[in-house]
Design a protein around this motif. Structure first.
Motif, PDB file in Angstrom:
ATOM      1  N   UNK A 110       0.840  -1.303   0.031  1.00  0.00           N
ATOM      2  CA  UNK A 110      -0.155   0.118  -0.181  1.00  0.00           C
ATOM      3  C   UNK A 110       0.912   1.154  -0.014  1.00  0.00           C
ATOM      4  N   UNK A 111       0.773   2.010  -1.109  1.00  0.00           N
ATOM      5  CA  UNK A 111       1.447   3.223  -1.222  1.00  0.00           C
ATOM      6  C   UNK A 111       0.783   4.334  -0.527  1.00  0.00           C
ATOM      7  N   UNK A 112       0.639   4.770   0.616  1.00  0.00           N
ATOM      8  CA  UNK A 112       0.117   5.585   1.215  1.00  0.00           C
ATOM      9  C   UNK A 112       0.391   7.192   0.587  1.00  0.00           C
ATOM     10  N   UNK A 113      -0.799   7.441   0.251  1.00  0.00           N
ATOM     11  CA  UNK A 113      -0.657   8.978  -0.118  1.00  0.00           C
ATOM     12  C   UNK A 113      -1.088   9.948   0.876  1.00  0.00           C
ATOM     13  N   UNK A 114      -0.276  10.714   1.599  1.00  0.00           N
ATOM     14  CA  UNK A 114      -0.567  11.790   2.481  1.00  0.00           C
ATOM     15  C   UNK A 114      -1.154  13.082   1.692  1.00  0.00           C
ATOM     16  N   UNK A 115      -2.672  13.215   1.933  1.00  0.00           N
ATOM     17  CA  UNK A 115      -3.358  14.395   1.532  1.00  0.00           C
ATOM     18  C   UNK A 115      -3.614  15.206   2.555  1.00  0.00           C
ATOM     19  N   UNK A 116      -2.976  16.500   2.401  1.00  0.00           N
ATOM     20  CA  UNK A 116      -2.862  17.105   3.565  1.00  0.00           C
ATOM     21  C   UNK A 116      -4.343  17.839   3.979  1.00  0.00           C
ATOM     22  N   UNK A 117      -4.529  18.040   5.110  1.00  0.00           N
ATOM     23  CA  UNK A 117      -5.603  18.900   5.491  1.00  0.00           C
ATOM     24  C   UNK A 117      -5.359  20.438   5.094  1.00  0.00           C
ATOM     25  N   UNK A 118      -6.790  21.063   5.030  1.00  0.00           N
ATOM     26  CA  UNK A 118      -6.515  22.506   4.704  1.00  0.00           C
ATOM     27  C   UNK A 118      -6.589  23.309   5.875  1.00  0.00           C
ATOM     28  N   UNK A 119      -6.698  24.516   5.857  1.00  0.00           N
ATOM     29  CA  UNK A 119      -6.711  25.279   7.215  1.00  0.00           C
ATOM     30  C   UNK A 119      -8.127  25.518   7.240  1.00  0.00           C
ATOM     31  N   UNK A 120      -9.069  25.524   6.476  1.00  0.00           N
ATOM     32  CA  UNK A 120     -10.588  25.714   6.892  1.00  0.00           C
ATOM     33  C   UNK A 120     -11.011  24.483   7.674  1.00  0.00           C
ATOM     34  N   UNK A 121     -11.822  24.792   8.829  1.00  0.00           N
ATOM     35  CA  UNK A 121     -12.146  23.609   9.708  1.00  0.00           C
ATOM     36  C   UNK A 121     -13.472  23.833  10.201  1.00  0.00           C
ATOM     37  N   UNK A 122     -14.296  22.950  10.652  1.00  0.00           N
ATOM     38  CA  UNK A 122     -15.110  22.912  11.462  1.00  0.00           C
ATOM     39  C   UNK A 122     -15.185  22.320  12.852  1.00  0.00           C
ATOM     40  N   UNK A 123     -15.799  22.862  13.761  1.00  0.00           N
ATOM     41  CA  UNK A 123     -15.782  22.319  14.909  1.00  0.00           C
ATOM     42  C   UNK A 123     -17.084  21.208  15.082  1.00  0.00           C
ATOM     43  N   UNK A 124     -16.667  19.944  14.934  1.00  0.00           N
ATOM     44  CA  UNK A 124     -17.668  19.074  14.608  1.00  0.00           C
ATOM     45  C   UNK A 124     -17.448  17.847  15.798  1.00  0.00           C
ATOM     46  N   UNK A 125     -18.468  16.858  16.079  1.00  0.00           N
ATOM     47  CA  UNK A 125     -18.401  15.790  16.650  1.00  0.00           C
ATOM     48  C   UNK A 125     -17.703  14.681  16.238  1.00  0.00           C
ATOM     49  N   UNK A 126     -17.337  13.697  17.246  1.00  0.00           N
ATOM     50  CA  UNK A 126     -16.678  12.492  16.495  1.00  0.00           C
ATOM     51  C   UNK A 126     -17.544  11.785  15.380  1.00  0.00           C
ATOM     52  N   UNK A 127     -19.014  11.785  15.654  1.00  0.00           N
ATOM     53  CA  UNK A 127     -19.792  11.099  14.804  1.00  0.00           C
ATOM     54  C   UNK A 127     -19.928  11.816  13.534  1.00  0.00           C
ATOM     55  N   UNK A 128     -19.828  12.992  13.525  1.00  0.00           N
ATOM     56  CA  UNK A 128     -19.718  13.966  12.104  1.00  0.00           C
ATOM     57  C   UNK A 128     -18.693  13.816  11.331  1.00  0.00           C
ATOM     58  N   UNK A 129     -17.539  13.638  12.098  1.00  0.00           N
ATOM     59  CA  UNK A 129     -16.247  13.211  11.331  1.00  0.00           C
ATOM     60  C   UNK A 129     -16.190  11.817  10.549  1.00  0.00           C
ATOM     61  N   UNK A 130     -16.778  11.003  11.336  1.00  0.00           N
ATOM     62  CA  UNK A 130     -17.163   9.731  10.567  1.00  0.00           C
ATOM     63  C   UNK A 130     -17.722   9.658   9.344  1.00  0.00           C
ATOM     64  N   UNK A 131     -19.005  10.555   9.659  1.00  0.00           N
ATOM     65  CA  UNK A 131     -19.899  10.533   8.422  1.00  0.00           C
ATOM     66  C   UNK A 131     -19.315  11.381   7.444  1.00  0.00           C
TER      67      UNK A 131
END
Length: 658
Positions: free
Chosen positions: A327-348
């Motif tokens: 598995x050649x892991x591809x690191x896709x970096x997060x952006x600086x735009x964020x939302x304050x969300x719950x654990x369940x929302x992150x999964x969804x």
């Protein structure tokens, strides 16, 4: 027997005959080699050749077929090279499993053959997954799968037929009824007169076929396959036949009445068809002799190839390398735009963005479609992606895991939601014996993620509260992910779906709506095998994962005088031992906290690894903290007593004072 060859071209008639003859001659040769000790085991199909040959030639070569260990005719009819078959049976390097498995426990994507595992039932569910992929791709193909009358007693048989019927999958379920499961007669296996009668309970078309009549087998399957391609649906075929030798050669046939052996010897599929073709002047004694000589020479030539092949040389590096697909892991970096969300929302959010990222990704689980799942994680997904890709399943964890395996074989990805991690017990066999072992055995990966809502603290009792990661960290071939924070959950779930290997993804239910965090809005990935250092300190190394990480942080907040390294493992397989060792070598003390009961848990292995690799740096014994050695109780006061959270602070302070 009455043969119908009126619509069959002579070339096909000869193929039917030659493939049965070749199967018989190879079997007879293998029985000789078995007695000479040159192969270790043989499961004979003598007397049943017409079924394997007839079914295989009746479907197209680009359609998958899933045989059993007596269906040599499938491999012969698909022109699998004999030297590779012989190498497989003798454990030589050019065999399909490199000596890692025997008999017909392998597959060949090139020949569209998917072999069995010793647990007979799972391949029927795998066939469903392959057929589902065909339907979703609009390929108009059928899938044929074999089992024996004994295999129909397994729960997988019921689950597979039920799902195939509910989903209208073009699967031909081929049951070879030879009257005995090893030595157990059908009268002790089931009460109905015919296995085909079971089709009625699934609303499924079924037929009884004379399994020793090669033209009846071929014509029946050919007609059905042609129809199923344009009118997808499953069909159950019961082939009446008989195995003229034992379950395997050591078993013998003493349990079979002599009169029954005599009766079935008169129904030999090869000799009767040969006699008929002679009567029809399609064969002659001279032509038979010529064909026999050609096949004999072919067998001997290929045996010579294998005999000259060197034995396998055991190599640890090679063995370890083949457990997982690269598995050649591809690191896709997060952006600086964020939302304050719950654990369940992150999964969804991860699921939704992965569905957009992979158009070949299917989600399956109980109540996940219109209802959105019991935790509402997939709410709105049907409107976004359609019911083909977001699929409600019957309550049948085993066959849905198997279907996920079949989707992977057909080049698709899947996420299976266990409604609760506890219910994975009902799908345990295909997880640990099929998904985990397929790549190691014959190079077929299982591109499957199994989501595991888990954990106590919500008053759900013994059957909805287990954190059962230790069931799977023990099994080579599986990856196990267990995040504690929304940010990690989203990135790691995206990676799990990208990874072509089977991943058990644990989601603690008590964190679903209690933990919030700033999470990037874009699609991003996080690497497996990299723990998070949440806090740094010189006093002690605290190692944990899942909800227990939050217990650690709460304890430290209540004891600001303790300066600790806090390691959130995030993934348990692979495990970031480098971070653990570096921390322990710095602090000299280590405590491992898990929510699971202590005995047999992953804390034991981490403790042992620390002792083996950091012993000279330790100033105290490694401490493990886990929950009580009981099932998880329901009522709050008992559940609170059960959980390791209660004891952690006391054990932490005791170790610091050692």
């Amino acid at each position: 027997m009455t043969y119908n060859i009126s619509q069959l071209p002579t070339r096909l008639i000869m193929d039917l005959y030659k493939n049965m003859l070749k199967s018989r001659m190879i079997e007879e040769k293998m029985l000789l080699l078995l007695r000479q000790g040159k192969i270790s085991k043989w499961f004979s199909g003598i007397g049943q050749e017409a079924i394997a040959v007839g079914v295989t030639l009746a479907i197209n070569n680009d359609e998958y077929i899933l045989p059993m260990h007596r269906n040599l005719g499938v491999f012969i009819s698909r022109n699998v090279p004999l030297h590779r078959l012989f190498a497989q049976w003798q454990g030589k390097p050019s065999g399909f499993t490199k000596g890692r498995d025997r008999s017909f426990h392998f597959g060949s994507q090139y020949h569209k053959i998917i072999g069995m595992i010793s647990h007979l039932g799972p391949q029927m569910g795998v066939a469903n997954g392959i057929a589902l992929a065909s339907v979703l791709k609009g390929e108009n193909k059928v899938t044929a799968v074999f089992t024996g009358e004994g295999g129909t007693s397994e729960g997988d048989f019921h689950e597979a037929l039920n799902v195939a019927s509910v989903w209208n999958l073009p699967v031909i379920f081929c049951v070879e009824n030879n009257g005995y499961g090893l030595s157990t007669p059908t009268s002790e296996q089931f009460k109905c007169e015919n296995i085909a009668d079971k089709g009625l309970g699934y609303g499924m078309e079924s037929h009884i076929v004379e399994g020793n009549n090669i033209t009846e087998v071929y014509n029946t399957v050919k007609k059905l396959a042609d129809d199923l391609r344009s009118h997808p649906r499953p069909v159950l075929l019961e082939f009446k036949t008989f195995r003229m030798r034992g379950h395997e050669e050591a078993s013998g046939t003493k349990y079979v009445p002599e009169a029954m052996m005599d009766f079935w010897s008169t129904k030999d599929p090869l000799l009767n068809f040969q006699k008929y073709l002679i009567e029809k002047h399609i064969l002659s004694e001279a032509l038979i002799k010529q064909i026999v000589n050609e096949i004999s020479n072919d067998i001997n030539k290929n045996l010579d190839i294998v005999s000259s092949e060197p034995a396998i040389i055991a190599d640890v590096k090679t063995e370890l390398h083949d457990v997982y697909k690269s598995f050649d892991f591809e690191h896709i970096k997060p952006t600086t735009e964020v939302n304050d969300i719950r654990f369940i929302d992150a999964i969804s959010e991860a699921l939704k963005q992965s569905m957009e990222h992979h158009n070949n990704l299917i989600i399956m689980g109980q109540d996940i479609a219109e209802y959105g799942g019991v935790f509402k994680i997939t709410e709105g997904f049907v409107e976004a992606f359609g019911k083909d890709r977001v699929r409600n399943t019957p309550i049948c964890e085993s066959t849905i895991v198997e279907a996920a395996m079949g989707l992977s074989i057909a080049g698709m990805k899947s996420v299976v939601e266990m409604q609760f991690a506890d219910f994975a017990a009902s799908g345990f066999n295909p997880i640990v014996n099929y998904l985990a072992k397929s790549h190691y055995r014959w190079g077929q990966n299982a591109d499957v993620v199994i989501r595991m809502p888990c954990g106590a603290g919500v008053g759900a009792g013994p059957f909805h509260s287990q954190t059962n990661e230790a069931w799977f960290t023990k099994t080579p071939g599986l990856k196990v992910v267990y995040p504690a924070f929304p940010y990690d959950a989203k990135g790691l779930l995206n990676t799990a779906i990208n990874d072509p290997n089977p991943v058990l993804f644990f989601e603690h239910k008590a964190l679903y709506r209690s933990i919030k965090q700033d999470v990037p809005t874009n699609y991003y990935t996080l690497p497996f095998g990299k723990a998070a250092m949440l806090r740094e300190g010189k006093d002690i190394s605290i190692i944990s994962y899942g909800a227990a990480v939050h217990w650690v942080l709460e304890t430290l907040d209540n004891n600001p005088q303790i300066h600790a390294d806090v390691i959130d493992l995030r993934t348990l397989q692979p495990l970031d031992t480098a971070t653990i060792y570096a921390s322990v070598k710095k602090t000299g003390k280590a405590i491992i906290l898990q929510e699971d009961s202590l005995f047999g848990g992953i804390a034991n292995d981490i403790s042992a690894l620390i002792m083996e690799h950091c012993f000279s740096y330790l100033d105290a014994p490694v401490k493990r903290v886990g929950s009580l050695e009981t099932p998880i109780p329901f009522i709050q006061q008992l559940e609170a007593q059960y959980l390791a959270k209660n004891n952690f602070e006391k054990e932490l302070k005791a170790l610091l004072n050692f």
